[in-house]
Design a protein around this motif. Structure first.
Motif, short mmCIF file in Angstrom:
data_model
loop_
_atom_site.label_atom_id
_atom_site.label_comp_id
_atom_site.label_asym_id
_atom_site.label_seq_id
_atom_site.Cartn_x
_atom_site.Cartn_y
_atom_site.Cartn_z
N SER A 292 1.11 -1.25 -0.03
CA SER A 292 -0.12 0.52 -0.22
C SER A 292 0.79 1.47 -0.15
O SER A 292 0.88 1.97 1.37
N PRO A 293 1.40 1.81 -1.07
CA PRO A 293 2.22 3.30 -0.99
C PRO A 293 1.33 3.97 -0.60
O PRO A 293 0.10 4.33 -1.16
N LEU A 294 2.01 4.95 -0.28
CA LEU A 294 1.22 5.91 0.10
C LEU A 294 1.11 7.01 -1.54
O LEU A 294 2.48 7.05 -2.17
N ILE A 295 0.11 7.26 -1.33
CA ILE A 295 -1.00 8.38 -2.46
C ILE A 295 -0.45 9.62 -2.69
O ILE A 295 -1.21 10.06 -1.90
N ILE A 296 0.95 10.67 -3.19
CA ILE A 296 0.89 12.24 -2.34
C ILE A 296 0.48 12.47 -4.18
O ILE A 296 1.60 12.57 -5.21
N ASP A 297 -0.67 13.48 -4.15
CA ASP A 297 -0.63 14.15 -5.54
C ASP A 297 -0.80 13.40 -6.19
O ASP A 297 -0.05 14.01 -7.34
N GLY A 298 -1.69 12.36 -6.07
CA GLY A 298 -1.79 11.63 -7.50
C GLY A 298 -0.78 10.55 -7.49
O GLY A 298 -1.18 10.16 -8.75
N ARG A 299 0.14 10.06 -7.03
CA ARG A 299 1.67 9.64 -7.14
C ARG A 299 1.71 8.53 -6.27
O ARG A 299 1.99 9.68 -5.22
N PRO A 300 2.40 7.22 -6.26
CA PRO A 300 2.61 6.06 -5.02
C PRO A 300 4.13 6.57 -4.55
O PRO A 300 4.66 7.13 -5.73
N ILE A 301 3.76 7.09 -3.41
CA ILE A 301 4.87 6.91 -2.72
C ILE A 301 5.94 5.29 -2.36
O ILE A 301 5.18 4.90 -1.22
N PHE A 302 7.05 5.14 -3.06
CA PHE A 302 6.72 4.30 -2.13
C PHE A 302 7.59 3.62 -1.46
O PHE A 302 9.13 4.14 -1.73
#
Length: 116
Positions: free
Chosen positions: A27-37
């Motif tokens: 469950s990557p973080l979603i910041i500004d619509g982009r995944p952050i792994f």
């Protein structure tokens, strides 16, 4: 790290990475619509890759393994909190808890059917 970099680091394709995400395995973080792994996503994804590629476990098996691992970590966290709370208790309470736990252990033995 974006999808491409993450998949490349795992030696999997983007479609397989989407399976990991869609099944809720990572469950990557979603910041500004982009995944952050995060590092935890990478470690979990590496485990999944090992389970599927190295051990030949299918996706349903991965669901079971990850569910069991999540339960194990939840129990470890709960026990850690329980031990912290127990340490804050007076010695008489701690002794009582240990005694009660030993009695429960005796009850768990095969052939034990009565309370002491």
């Amino acid at each position: 790290m974006d999808h491409q970099e993450f998949a490349h680091d795992l030696h999997i394709d983007i479609a397989r990475l989407h399976v990991f995400i869609d099944r809720g395995w990572i469950s990557p973080l979603i910041i500004d619509g982009r995944p952050i792994f995060r590092d935890v996503d990478l470690a979990r994804a590496e485990l999944i890759a090992d389970l599927t590629i190295e051990m030949g476990i299918n996706d349903e098996g991965v669901d079971v393994v990850l569910d069991l691992l999540d339960q194990l970590y939840s129990l470890r966290f709960a026990f850690s909190k329980l031990f912290d709370a127990l340490e804050d208790q007076p010695p008489s309470i701690r002794r009582r808890v240990v005694t009660d736990a030993q009695n429960l252990k005796r009850l768990a033995r095969p052939g034990s059917h009565t309370l002491r």
